[in-house]
Design a protein around this motif. Structure first.
Motif, PDB file in Angstrom:
ATOM      1  N   TYR A   1      55.917 -17.989  40.424  1.00  0.00           N
ATOM      2  CA  TYR A   1      57.154 -17.421  40.961  1.00  0.00           C
ATOM      3  C   TYR A   1      57.433 -17.985  42.356  1.00  0.00           C
ATOM      4  CZ  TYR A   1      56.779 -13.834  37.292  1.00  0.00           C
ATOM      5  OH  TYR A   1      56.694 -13.184  36.092  1.00  0.00           O
ATOM      6  N   ALA A   2      56.398 -17.942  43.208  1.00  0.00           N
ATOM      7  CA  ALA A   2      56.557 -18.444  44.575  1.00  0.00           C
ATOM      8  C   ALA A   2      56.822 -19.941  44.579  1.00  0.00           C
ATOM      9  CB  ALA A   2      55.300 -18.125  45.389  1.00  0.00           C
ATOM     10  N   ALA A   3      56.197 -20.676  43.660  1.00  0.00           N
ATOM     11  CA  ALA A   3      56.364 -22.129  43.637  1.00  0.00           C
ATOM     12  C   ALA A   3      57.792 -22.521  43.270  1.00  0.00           C
ATOM     13  CB  ALA A   3      55.373 -22.742  42.647  1.00  0.00           C
ATOM     14  N   PHE A   4      58.330 -21.920  42.231  1.00  0.00           N
ATOM     15  CA  PHE A   4      59.695 -22.264  41.830  1.00  0.00           C
ATOM     16  C   PHE A   4      60.711 -21.828  42.876  1.00  0.00           C
ATOM     17  CE2 PHE A   4      57.792 -22.858  37.673  1.00  0.00           C
ATOM     18  CZ  PHE A   4      58.550 -23.873  37.133  1.00  0.00           C
ATOM     19  N   ALA A   5      60.501 -20.650  43.464  1.00  0.00           N
ATOM     20  CA  ALA A   5      61.420 -20.192  44.511  1.00  0.00           C
ATOM     21  C   ALA A   5      61.361 -21.107  45.726  1.00  0.00           C
ATOM     22  CB  ALA A   5      61.082 -18.754  44.902  1.00  0.00           C
ATOM     23  N   ALA A   6      60.155 -21.552  46.088  1.00  0.00           N
ATOM     24  CA  ALA A   6      60.011 -22.414  47.265  1.00  0.00           C
ATOM     25  C   ALA A   6      60.699 -23.749  47.054  1.00  0.00           C
ATOM     26  CB  ALA A   6      58.528 -22.613  47.574  1.00  0.00           C
ATOM     27  N   GLU A   7      60.520 -24.351  45.882  1.00  0.00           N
ATOM     28  CA  GLU A   7      61.174 -25.648  45.669  1.00  0.00           C
ATOM     29  C   GLU A   7      62.689 -25.503  45.634  1.00  0.00           C
ATOM     30  OE1 GLU A   7      61.428 -29.422  42.583  1.00  0.00           O
ATOM     31  OE2 GLU A   7      59.822 -27.963  42.339  1.00  0.00           O
ATOM     32  N   LEU A   8      63.162 -24.432  45.017  1.00  0.00           N
ATOM     33  CA  LEU A   8      64.609 -24.261  44.924  1.00  0.00           C
ATOM     34  C   LEU A   8      65.229 -24.011  46.300  1.00  0.00           C
ATOM     35  CD1 LEU A   8      66.965 -24.055  42.857  1.00  0.00           C
ATOM     36  CD2 LEU A   8      66.631 -21.587  42.904  1.00  0.00           C
ATOM     37  N   GLU A   9      64.608 -23.142  47.097  1.00  0.00           N
ATOM     38  CA  GLU A   9      65.210 -22.762  48.372  1.00  0.00           C
ATOM     39  C   GLU A   9      64.907 -23.756  49.488  1.00  0.00           C
ATOM     40  OE1 GLU A   9      64.217 -18.766  49.410  1.00  0.00           O
ATOM     41  OE2 GLU A   9      64.672 -17.963  47.427  1.00  0.00           O
ATOM     42  N   ALA A  10      63.646 -24.200  49.578  1.00  0.00           N
ATOM     43  CA  ALA A  10      63.253 -25.032  50.714  1.00  0.00           C
ATOM     44  C   ALA A  10      63.528 -26.508  50.491  1.00  0.00           C
ATOM     45  CB  ALA A  10      61.765 -24.831  51.014  1.00  0.00           C
ATOM     46  N   CYS A  11      63.634 -26.941  49.239  1.00  0.00           N
ATOM     47  CA  CYS A  11      63.833 -28.372  48.956  1.00  0.00           C
ATOM     48  C   CYS A  11      65.186 -28.649  48.291  1.00  0.00           C
ATOM     49  CB  CYS A  11      62.706 -28.887  48.068  1.00  0.00           C
ATOM     50  SG  CYS A  11      61.067 -28.748  48.797  1.00  0.00           S
ATOM     51  N   ALA A  12      65.470 -27.952  47.209  1.00  0.00           N
ATOM     52  CA  ALA A  12      66.663 -28.282  46.428  1.00  0.00           C
ATOM     53  C   ALA A  12      67.955 -27.901  47.144  1.00  0.00           C
ATOM     54  CB  ALA A  12      66.589 -27.603  45.058  1.00  0.00           C
ATOM     55  N   GLN A  13      68.020 -26.705  47.707  1.00  0.00           N
ATOM     56  CA  GLN A  13      69.265 -26.279  48.346  1.00  0.00           C
ATOM     57  C   GLN A  13      69.653 -27.172  49.534  1.00  0.00           C
ATOM     58  OE1 GLN A  13      71.415 -24.361  47.216  1.00  0.00           O
ATOM     59  NE2 GLN A  13      70.387 -23.125  45.684  1.00  0.00           N
TER      60      GLN A  13
ATOM     61  N   LEU B   1      77.814 -14.980  30.266  1.00  0.00           N
ATOM     62  CA  LEU B   1      78.186 -16.389  30.238  1.00  0.00           C
ATOM     63  C   LEU B   1      78.237 -16.974  31.652  1.00  0.00           C
ATOM     64  CD1 LEU B   1      78.881 -18.519  28.137  1.00  0.00           C
ATOM     65  CD2 LEU B   1      81.284 -17.957  28.425  1.00  0.00           C
ATOM     66  N   LEU B   2      78.771 -16.191  32.580  1.00  0.00           N
ATOM     67  CA  LEU B   2      78.780 -16.626  33.975  1.00  0.00           C
ATOM     68  C   LEU B   2      77.360 -16.863  34.484  1.00  0.00           C
ATOM     69  CD1 LEU B   2      81.506 -14.516  35.797  1.00  0.00           C
ATOM     70  CD2 LEU B   2      81.321 -16.997  35.796  1.00  0.00           C
ATOM     71  N   ASP B   3      76.455 -16.028  34.059  1.00  0.00           N
ATOM     72  CA  ASP B   3      75.077 -16.137  34.521  1.00  0.00           C
ATOM     73  C   ASP B   3      74.351 -17.301  33.872  1.00  0.00           C
ATOM     74  OD1 ASP B   3      72.817 -14.942  36.055  1.00  0.00           O
ATOM     75  OD2 ASP B   3      71.981 -14.668  34.057  1.00  0.00           O
ATOM     76  N   LEU B   4      74.693 -17.633  32.639  1.00  0.00           N
ATOM     77  CA  LEU B   4      73.977 -18.666  31.890  1.00  0.00           C
ATOM     78  C   LEU B   4      74.474 -20.076  32.186  1.00  0.00           C
ATOM     79  CD1 LEU B   4      73.674 -16.856  28.448  1.00  0.00           C
ATOM     80  CD2 LEU B   4      71.797 -17.431  29.990  1.00  0.00           C
ATOM     81  N   ILE B   5      75.727 -20.214  32.625  1.00  0.00           N
ATOM     82  CA  ILE B   5      76.233 -21.539  32.959  1.00  0.00           C
ATOM     83  C   ILE B   5      75.609 -21.968  34.283  1.00  0.00           C
ATOM     84  CG2 ILE B   5      78.281 -22.900  33.494  1.00  0.00           C
ATOM     85  CD1 ILE B   5      78.146 -22.055  30.619  1.00  0.00           C
TER      86      ILE B   5
ATOM     87  N   GLN C   1      65.480 -22.986  32.781  1.00  0.00           N
ATOM     88  CA  GLN C   1      66.390 -21.847  32.914  1.00  0.00           C
ATOM     89  C   GLN C   1      67.628 -22.229  33.715  1.00  0.00           C
ATOM     90  OE1 GLN C   1      66.935 -19.445  35.603  1.00  0.00           O
ATOM     91  NE2 GLN C   1      67.689 -17.751  34.370  1.00  0.00           N
ATOM     92  N   SER C   2      68.740 -21.520  33.478  1.00  0.00           N
ATOM     93  CA  SER C   2      70.039 -21.940  34.001  1.00  0.00           C
ATOM     94  C   SER C   2      70.077 -22.017  35.521  1.00  0.00           C
ATOM     95  CB  SER C   2      71.126 -20.980  33.503  1.00  0.00           C
ATOM     96  OG  SER C   2      70.865 -19.655  33.934  1.00  0.00           O
ATOM     97  N   HIS C   3      69.330 -21.177  36.220  1.00  0.00           N
ATOM     98  CA  HIS C   3      69.361 -21.186  37.681  1.00  0.00           C
ATOM     99  C   HIS C   3      68.549 -22.337  38.273  1.00  0.00           C
ATOM    100  CE1 HIS C   3      71.421 -17.336  37.756  1.00  0.00           C
ATOM    101  NE2 HIS C   3      70.520 -16.849  36.924  1.00  0.00           N
ATOM    102  N   PHE C   4      67.689 -22.949  37.459  1.00  0.00           N
ATOM    103  CA  PHE C   4      66.810 -24.003  37.967  1.00  0.00           C
ATOM    104  C   PHE C   4      67.079 -25.371  37.340  1.00  0.00           C
ATOM    105  CE2 PHE C   4      64.606 -20.029  38.613  1.00  0.00           C
ATOM    106  CZ  PHE C   4      63.989 -20.170  39.844  1.00  0.00           C
ATOM    107  N   CYS C   5      67.750 -25.416  36.195  1.00  0.00           N
ATOM    108  CA  CYS C   5      67.828 -26.669  35.442  1.00  0.00           C
ATOM    109  C   CYS C   5      68.532 -27.774  36.227  1.00  0.00           C
ATOM    110  CB  CYS C   5      68.510 -26.435  34.094  1.00  0.00           C
ATOM    111  SG  CYS C   5      70.205 -25.831  34.204  1.00  0.00           S
ATOM    112  N   ASN C   6      69.564 -27.428  37.008  1.00  0.00           N
ATOM    113  CA  ASN C   6      70.268 -28.447  37.779  1.00  0.00           C
ATOM    114  C   ASN C   6      69.365 -29.140  38.784  1.00  0.00           C
ATOM    115  OD1 ASN C   6      72.862 -28.727  36.853  1.00  0.00           O
ATOM    116  ND2 ASN C   6      73.663 -27.015  38.026  1.00  0.00           N
ATOM    117  N   SER C   7      68.354 -28.436  39.250  1.00  0.00           N
ATOM    118  CA  SER C   7      67.487 -28.984  40.284  1.00  0.00           C
ATOM    119  C   SER C   7      66.136 -29.428  39.758  1.00  0.00           C
ATOM    120  CB  SER C   7      67.256 -27.924  41.385  1.00  0.00           C
ATOM    121  OG  SER C   7      68.477 -27.466  41.918  1.00  0.00           O
ATOM    122  N   MET C   8      65.898 -29.282  38.445  1.00  0.00           N
ATOM    123  CA  MET C   8      64.571 -29.618  37.917  1.00  0.00           C
ATOM    124  C   MET C   8      64.650 -30.522  36.691  1.00  0.00           C
ATOM    125  SD  MET C   8      62.127 -26.379  38.651  1.00  0.00           S
ATOM    126  CE  MET C   8      61.753 -26.015  40.361  1.00  0.00           C
ATOM    127  N   ILE C   9      64.966 -29.963  35.531  1.00  0.00           N
ATOM    128  CA  ILE C   9      64.896 -30.798  34.337  1.00  0.00           C
ATOM    129  C   ILE C   9      65.991 -31.859  34.309  1.00  0.00           C
ATOM    130  CG2 ILE C   9      66.234 -29.147  32.951  1.00  0.00           C
ATOM    131  CD1 ILE C   9      64.561 -30.036  30.534  1.00  0.00           C
TER     132      ILE C   9
END
Length: 1389
Positions: A421-433, A657-661, A553-561
């Motif tokens: 949980y901490a790892a995915f949140a850290a990459e998304l917030e500290a690196c991807a954003q 749908l808003l959440d999944l896009i 997952q939809s909240h992470f796919c743009n920045s990962m897969i």
């Protein structure tokens, strides 16, 4: 007039503050003072000035008042020996000061004039110097100043003068450096001087070394972290606000002053000056959440103003401070990376188990950084500063490879860590954003240089990372990390460079060696996803599946897969296609499976995982070659594709749908990507189903469902696979698609995933299509088609679907039209040592391969095959060198791919040697040991396999197989030549496998006249030449329907006749009708049954056939531990429930109790082995085997169980324990009992009742006893049937508890197994006797509802009993089945 407390002035009973507030409010109402300069009255001539005498008292009193407040803060704070003061002490001090802060807060509400006075007092350096410097004879002031200095030192801060005195030599260097040597899992110790001390402590841990990072040239020293000098009240007031962890009253006062522009600038600079101190205090705080919120409440109002952010960036080095503070913050939780080279790695990563990451303590600082990067002027300065980029890439590298997963191979992990949980949140917030914030400013051609800078320093950081982990060209086995932010930075800036900045991709790409390294770890993630879904990581617990699901997952796919897939697409477009394809199958561990032999040995993968891993490899290739998210699709097209994919899985509400896009990653936009609005796209692709009331009165939510034209033309299974989190969603989409086709009448059968033409590729990525036209892929496709046609194991319909999809994709994207003058017959003259003449799929499809040399186990049927008597000159009769060359190139499907992998490594070594002089010393002992040639193992031998097939011939025969009838394929152009001239091949095609094969053959014929001619020749060879009849397609469909109906009628009549015959036979038997004709008929039926094999129907695949040793059929059974027999009593008295304590519900006269006493007595006086042969132990905890009567193929059952494991729906049984429900009747089961190959005679004996007299039955049993040694119950060689019999025997043993299977005095004695197996037989015979009403011969009332499995069970037990030598004098089987005739009742017991 007098003074109260700390400056409250009282005039004739009224407070001075009340009088001043009234006067200032009057001025505000008259328009003299305004908050915003845009809304202030433009004409300054009408603005009255505040009388000086009115503010004179404030100017005199407020400095003393504020200094008094600061003195209270100094006096109240006592630096303890360890860490901060207790929360109770701090709370008391704040309570005492609350009236004072409230008074200041009230002053801020009096208008701009009072705020101006407060600003002047707070920012005046002279006031501060005169009152708080501690110079003079005032002892109280001196003591207060000393407390202040102690507080500074205790916070790791010092005056610049002190710092210079301590570090003169360091400051003389001109620039400062950061030692990034990480502290292993710990945090910096408070009260230990400056940060240099912390670095020395870190270095002593020996965690790992990183090269020193230079800050930008604007930072002259390390004052960012450890030097702080206060020059005014505002600065020290903010210092104490931080020290007391941002008390709410103080924060409110500081924010209320922001309308004053001078104060806002001064306060912003002061906030930036204390930024490092804020970070240190935040790390130590026990209430980090509350403190984080209050920090953000302040910073968001300061940094959201672009003009102010730019000003402090230029004047206060805001960017340098922020990046440096973030870097130092993460240093306290660094640990040594174990990725790749666990012992010698020099790379350090953040420890995701630290509170800093688990509690998201870093998020206020990261939020501020993202906020200032949203301003174009600030982001431009960041992208232009090379020093900042180097520092930032080193910060990002701390997250590269974090939260490493190691596959558990032996035991299940004891504790499932939730650090992911901490790892995915850290990459998304500290690196991807921050990355998306920077990308938002790289949209025009003029910003090309920014992208070049980022790509350059990102590649440098990646090279340092590869060197630090000692990576060459092979990833460490059984390791995976989902966190590669450096790879994703590189990928996304490449995408932006091509899409928006019109940069030439080749000018910013690295060399071939670097590209080969870049592709390895993203490819490893894709292979690991398949391993996780195949349950290869099951011993790591559920958390590893959680990581795989979060990754897509939809909240992470743009920045990962998505960046990972895009980076692999870029690498594939520039690397050698054979190298890339070989790498894919090697990473997915299916190289050994790609053999044309019927048997193989996989050195790195269990056979039960081969099918799913092969499916995963082919699916990945389809995704790689089909996706266009970064290769040419516009934002509007992406939005539409995302929405269609989600709607096809399930109907959705608007909110879901808003959440999944996937959201637009731009942190400031907050909108869905694309210029079209979300609502307009939604209305174009979906219909709204209004809410409805359910019978219970509750209302069902309104749903959006795809329009009919979306199913017809836009349903894309590739996009669904990419975006699905649960595997069941893919099947759900296909089920909905099938229902639409049936309802609309477009296709009545079971359709395959439709083929959809793709958006054209951007010219920069045209090299990606080379993958479809390389020999390695063609060899794989040919091998898989051959294996599917030959019904080899571990090949599913999904594999065939993906193979055909890749072939069709290759035909759709073929190179320039080939020359038809090429001699087609040349292909048939080639012998077994050559594969394909070129790389064009269109021409390779018609190339015939006659013989293939394969490496197979000695037991394989191919070993018996002798090489052909005569071959061509370069065949087996050629020279020894040609023979060795043939062996190297075509060792089998496996060796073909393996040899190409060897060539790939050789090519990689050549590139290294060409690019680096030091690479000549590079060796790979691990690689060579891990992937040794299969021929090196003594169990394998060489065989020649006769193939004589081409891809075209295999496709035609495959069409025959799928249709279920010979000569099913007829070239359509023989009836209508216009089919080739004007082929009507739609962009979107519905149908099944036969439709796909027909479509591929038509495209192959359209693109090459040679292919057309060879297809016709193949059809003539298979089908006798018949003059073609001119029939239309409609008539052809009608004839096919009539033919199917005729066959159905014939089948129905045959079944009815069989039922009538059985009914007549039953009636004759029941009525005891004796006639010569009936006797003759029974004799004929008996003789037929004797010679015919027993036929079983598989309830999964629907096929009927005998059970064979290679493909056994099994009976669905439920294994249960039963103690029913043990409750039998010798007494005939009815049992009563106990009513007193003396009475027992389980009396000692039960059967189980008596047998326990008997065994104990025997073991006391006799030999243990003879005792165990004299008793039975199934009375308590015995294993009872029962069945619903349905049968299925063992391999079908394994596929069924695999589908249950992949299904995420909550089930009422445990699939991991082998539990399932019968696919037909849904009865609960937990094993499959193999059916021994036998004839109908044996089967009918078990299933039918006997009317023979007792003497005949006794004689039959005695005859069977004599034939026990020759009874065919053992398997001479190891076959699939024998393996399954061993497997079900293990299931039987594990059904009951160990205490009911081990009665020997010697634990583990073979006598225990012997006793257990024949006790299982007796237990089931006894229970069968109970079910039949006490008579095994004629049966009872319950016989019809009970299906016996004694036949299959006895075969399994008999095979295992053959392992033991039995004394004929003490044969327990004879004891067990010895009939004793009761003269009175004439029943067999």
């Amino acid at each position: 007039m007098n003074t109260t407390g700390l400056g409250f002035v009282e005039v004739k009973g009224l407070l001075y503050s009340d009088l001043l507030e009234a006067r200032l409010k009057c001025l505000v109402r008259r328009g003299g003072i305004g908050f915003c300069k845009r809304h202030r009255i433009k004409s300054n001539s009408n603005v009255p000035c505040v009388p000086k005498d009115l503010l004179m008292m404030s100017e005199l009193v407020l400095p003393q008042f504020i200094f008094s407040l600061i003195q209270h803060l100094r006096e109240g704070y006592n630096e303890p020996a360890v860490d901060l003061p207790s929360e109770k002490d701090l709370h008391k001090i704040l309570q005492v000061l609350e009236p004072h802060v409230s008074f200041l807060e009230d002053l801020t509400k009096m208008g701009g004039a009072m705020r101006s006075v407060l600003t002047q007092v707070l920012t005046s350096q002279q006031f501060y110097k005169d009152l708080s410097s501690g110079v003079g004879e005032n002892a109280s002031a001196k003591k207060s100043h000393e407390k202040y200095l102690i507080a500074l030192k205790g916070s790791g801060l010092a005056f610049p003068e002190d710092k210079i005195a301590c570090n003169v030599q360091e400051q003389g260097a001109g620039t400062s450096t950061l030692s990034v040597q990480g502290l292993a899992g710990g945090t910096a110790t408070s009260g230990q001087g400056d940060s240099s001390d912390e670095e020395d402590q870190d270095g002593s841990q020996g965690v790992g070394k990183r090269k020193r990072v230079k800050l930008s040239s604007t930072t002259k020293d390390q004052s960012i972290m450890d030097v702080l000098k206060h020059k005014c009240f505002l600065e020290e007031l903010l210092f104490w606000t931080i020290k007391y962890e941002f008390p709410q009253k103080m924060v409110t006062f500081l924010l209320n002053m922001l309308p004053d522009q001078d104060y806002k600038i001064a306060f912003t600079k002061t906030f930036v000056q204390h930024y490092a101190f804020i970070m240190k205090t935040l790390k130590k705080s026990h209430e980090s959440d509350t403190m984080s919120n209050r920090i953000v409440h302040i910073s968001v109002q300061l940094f959201s103003n672009e003009e102010l952010a730019r000003q402090v960036t230029e004047e206060c080095q805001l960017l340098d401070i922020m990046v440096t503070v973030l870097l130092y913050m993460m240093e306290s939780c660094l640990i040594k990376s174990e990725l790749q080279d666990e012992e010698n790695s020099l790379h350090v990563v953040v420890n995701c188990g630290e509170a800093l990451l688990k509690n998201n303590t870093y998020w206020p600082l990261v939020s501020d950084f993202i906020n200032i990067l949203s301003h174009q002027s600030v982001a431009k300065k960041f992208l232009e500063d090379h020093g900042l980029l180097v520092t930032w890439m080193n910060f990002v590298s701390f997250f590269q490879g974090m939260n490493l997963n190691k596959r558990e191979l032996n035991e299940h992990v004891e504790f499932e860590s939730q650090t992911y949980y901490a790892a995915f949140a850290a990459e998304l917030e500290a690196c991807a954003q921050p990355m998306w914030g920077l990308l938002s400013h790289c949209k025009v051609r003029e910003t090309q240089e920014y992208t070049r800078n980022v790509v350059r320093y990102c590649l440098e950081a990646l090279q340092d990372w590869f060197d630090a982990i000692n990576f060459v060209d092979e990833p460490a086995p059984n390791q995976v990390t989902f966190h590669l932010p450096l790879h994703r930075y590189f990928a996304m800036f490449l995408s932006k460079a091509v899409k928006c900045q019109e940069l030439d991709l080749d000018t910013i790409l690295p060399d071939q060696e670097m590209l080969m390294k870049l592709m390895i770890h993203p490819l490893q993630i894709q292979a690991s996803l398949s391993e996780i879904h195949s349950n290869m990581w099951v011993r790591n617990g559920l958390q590893i599946k959680g990581q795989a699901m979060t990754y897509v997952q939809s909240h992470f796919c743009n920045s990962m897969i998505d960046p990972d897939i895009y980076l692999l697409q870029v690498c594939a477009s520039r690397l050698d296609p054979d190298y890339f394809i070989s790498s894919v199958f090697e990473r997915f561990k299916v190289v050994d499976l790609l053999t044309m032999a019927s048997q193989h040995q996989n050195t790195v993968l269990d056979s039960e995982h081969e099918r799913s891993m092969l499916e995963g490899a082919l699916t990945f290739l389809v995704l790689l070659l089909s996706l266009r998210l970064h290769l040419g699709m516009t934002d509007d097209e992406i939005l539409r594709a995302e929405m269609v994919a989600q709607l096809c899985m399930n109907d959705r509400t608007h909110s879901s749908l808003l959440d999944l896009i996937p959201e637009n990653p731009n942190p400031k936009s907050g909108i869905i990507p694309g210029s079209l609005s979300f609502e307009s796209v939604l209305s174009a692709v979906a219909d709204f189903k209004a809410p409805v009331f359910e019978p219970g009165g509750s209302m069902q939510q309104g749903m959006y469902t795809p329009k009919a034209e979306v199913w017809d033309k836009e349903f894309d299974p590739v996009m669904v696979i990419l975006r699905t989190v649960y595997r069941r969603d893919v099947q759900s989409a296909m089920d909905r698609y099938t229902a639409f086709l049936k309802q609309s009448g477009k296709f009545p059968g079971n359709p395959w995933p439709p083929y959809k033409k793709r958006t054209p590729l951007h010219p920069s990525y045209r090299g990606l299509l080379k993958l479809l036209h390389c020999k390695t892929l063609h060899i794989v496709l040919f091998t898989l088609l051959y294996k599917i046609l030959m019904d080899h194991q571990n090949l599913s319909e999904h594999v065939l679907c993906m193979v055909l999809y890749l072939i069709e994709l290759g035909l759709e994207n073929s190179p320039e039209q080939e020359s038809d003058e090429e001699e087609s017959a040349g292909g048939q003259e080639r012998c077994h040592d050559s594969w394909f003449p070129g790389s064009n799929l269109v021409s390779n499809m018609r190339h015939f391969i006659n013989y293939v040399r394969v490496r197979v186990p000695e037991t394989a049927p191919e070993v018996k095959r002798e090489p052909p008597a005569s071959t061509s000159s370069d065949g087996l009769a050629s020279s020894q060198s040609s023979r060795r060359k043939s062996l190297q190139r075509e060792n089998s499907g496996t060796a073909q791919v393996f040899s190409l992998v060897a060539e790939r490594r050789k090519k990689f070594q050549e590139i290294i040697n060409r690019n680096t002089s030091e690479a000549n010393q590079v060796v790979r002992p691990k690689t060579s040991m891990k992937w040794s040639a299969p021929g090196a193992t003594p169990q394998l031998t060489t065989a020649i396999l006769e193939v004589k097939e081409s891809i075209l011939s295999l496709l035609i025969k495959l069409h025959h197989k799928l249709s279920g009838k010979q000569n099913s394929y007829y070239p359509p152009w023989l009836d209508d030549v216009d089919v080739l001239i004007h082929p009507e091949i739609p962009r979107y095609s519905h149908g099944d496998g036969m439709t796909a094969v027909e479509r591929i053959l038509l495209k192959a014929a359209v693109q090459s006249r040679l292919n057309k001619r060879i297809i016709e020749e193949i059809c003539r060879k298979v089908t006798p030449p018949v003059p073609p009849k001119k029939i239309s397609s409609a008539e052809k469909k009608t004839l096919d329907k009539e033919e199917r109906r005729q066959k159905a009628r014939e089948r129905q009549q045959k079944l009815l006749a069989e039922f009538a015959s059985r009914q007549k036979s039953f009636m004759e038997t029941a009525m005891d009708v004796e006639s010569p004709d009936a006797d003759i008929a029974m004799e004929v039926a008996t003789s037929e049954q004797h010679v015919s094999e027993a036929i079983y129907d598989c309830v999964i695949c629907g096929q009927s056939g005998p059970s064979t040793e290679d493909r056994p059929t099994g009976l669905v059974v439920l294994l249960q531990a039963s103690s029913v027999l043990g409750q039998c009593r010798n007494s005939t008295e009815p049992r009563r429930l106990p009513t007193t304590e003396e009475e027992q519900i389980y009396p000692w006269d039960t059967c189980a109790a008596l047998h326990d006493v008997r065994l104990t007595t025997l073991q006391r006086y006799f030999k243990d082995s003879s005792c165990l042969q004299a008793v039975s132990i199934g009375w308590e905890g015995g294993v009872y085997v029962q069945t619903c009567g349905h049968t299925l193929h063992i391999d079908c059952h394994k596929s069924y169980m695999e589908s249950l494991r992949n299904d995420q729906v909550l089930q009422g049984f445990s699939v991991d324990k082998g539990e399932f429900t019968c696919p037909l009747c849904r009865q609960f089961a937990n094993s499959v009992l193999p059916c021994y190959p036998g004839n109908n005679m044996e089967r009918s004996v078990w299933q039918s009742h006997s009317n023979k007299c007792m003497q005949d039955l006794v004689q039959e049993v005695e005859d069977l006893q004599e034939q026990l040694g020759t009874f065919p119950v053992s398997i001479s060689s190891e076959t699939n049937l024998s393996k399954e019999m061993e497997s079900v025997m293990k299931d039987i043993k594990s059904t009951t508890q160990k205490k009911y299977t081990d009665y020997s005095k010697t634990p583990g004695s073979p006598d225990n197994d012997f006793l257990f197996m024949y006790s299982v037989a007796r237990t089931n015979l006894e229970l069968e006797l109970v079910h039949r009403g006490g008579n095994l011969c004629s049966g009872g009332a319950s016989t019809a509802g009970k299906r016996s499995c004694l036949n299959q069970l006895f075969h399994v037990l008999a095979m295992h009993m053959r392992l033991y030598s039995i004394d004929s004098a003490y044969n327990p089987w004879r004891k067990l089945t010895q009939p004793s005739q009761d003269k009175n009742s004439e029943q067999v017991f």
